[in-house]
Design a protein around this motif. Structure first.
Motif, short mmCIF file in Angstrom:
data_model
loop_
_atom_site.label_atom_id
_atom_site.label_comp_id
_atom_site.label_asym_id
_atom_site.label_seq_id
_atom_site.Cartn_x
_atom_site.Cartn_y
_atom_site.Cartn_z
N ALA A 139 -1.06 45.07 33.08
CA ALA A 139 -2.48 44.75 32.93
C ALA A 139 -3.35 45.96 33.26
CB ALA A 139 -2.85 43.57 33.82
N VAL B 253 0.10 40.94 28.17
CA VAL B 253 -1.02 40.73 29.09
C VAL B 253 -2.32 40.73 28.30
CG1 VAL B 253 0.10 41.68 31.14
CG2 VAL B 253 -1.15 43.22 29.62
N GLY C 84 -5.33 44.65 26.21
CA GLY C 84 -4.00 44.33 26.72
C GLY C 84 -2.93 44.71 25.73
#
Length: 171
Positions: free
Chosen positions: A81, A36, A68
């Motif tokens: 996330a 992410v 991330g």
């Protein structure tokens, strides 16, 4: 447990789970997994940028315009996330990041991961993890554009940034 021992879902070219592997092994063998990227802005609209620590398994000491990381085994992109953003920024109570798009990152040299790009506004004072972040600042996008040619950036972050600009342009 070290980050190399963290279990990851291994995915195929269509982002379907086909197995699991420890992170260190996935990196060493070039196994496709999930990541992410979270584009973080503050109340003034500035972008969070940072330099990764020298101990990172991938792209040590390079600059990044996203927070991330990898999606853990059994974890959703959305869960990862929020977790990664809160961990790297050193905050809790962040609003859920908004997913913008996904893409397959492949550098042609054995590094490949499905990537989901998100955005979130962080009005909280940040206290980045010293194990993850060597330096950080919130900067305007004009300064970020200038720094693209001055600093050495993580290649997957640059790929995500180019796609983010195209995503915005497409409206």
């Amino acid at each position: 447990m070290s980050s190399a021992d963290e279990m990851l879902d291994i995915v195929d070219e269509d982002d379907r789970v086909i197995g699991r592997s420890p992170r260190g092994e996935a990196y060493a063998r070039g196994l496709r997994h999930r990541c992410v990227f979270v584009w973080v802005r503050d109340a003034e609209g500035r972008v969070f940028v940072h330099r990764r620590t020298s101990g990172k398994l991938v792209f040590p000491s390079l600059y990044d315009m996203f927070v991330g990381g990898v999606v853990g085994a059994g974890e959703s992109y959305d869960e990862a996330a929020l977790r990664e953003a809160e961990e790297e920024l050193g905050v809790s109570g962040l609003p859920a990041p908004r997913r913008l798009f996904r893409f397959l990152y492949d550098d042609g040299a054995g590094r490949s991961w499905w990537s989901a790009v998100y955005e979130v506004r962080c009005d909280l004072p940040v206290r980045p993890q010293p194990e993850e972040v060597a330096w950080h600042s919130f900067i305007g996008e004009a300064e970020l554009e200038r720094r693209l040619t001055e600093w050495e950036w993580v290649p997957d972050g640059l790929a995500a940034y180019r796609r983010l600009r195209a995503h915005r342009a497409a409206g």
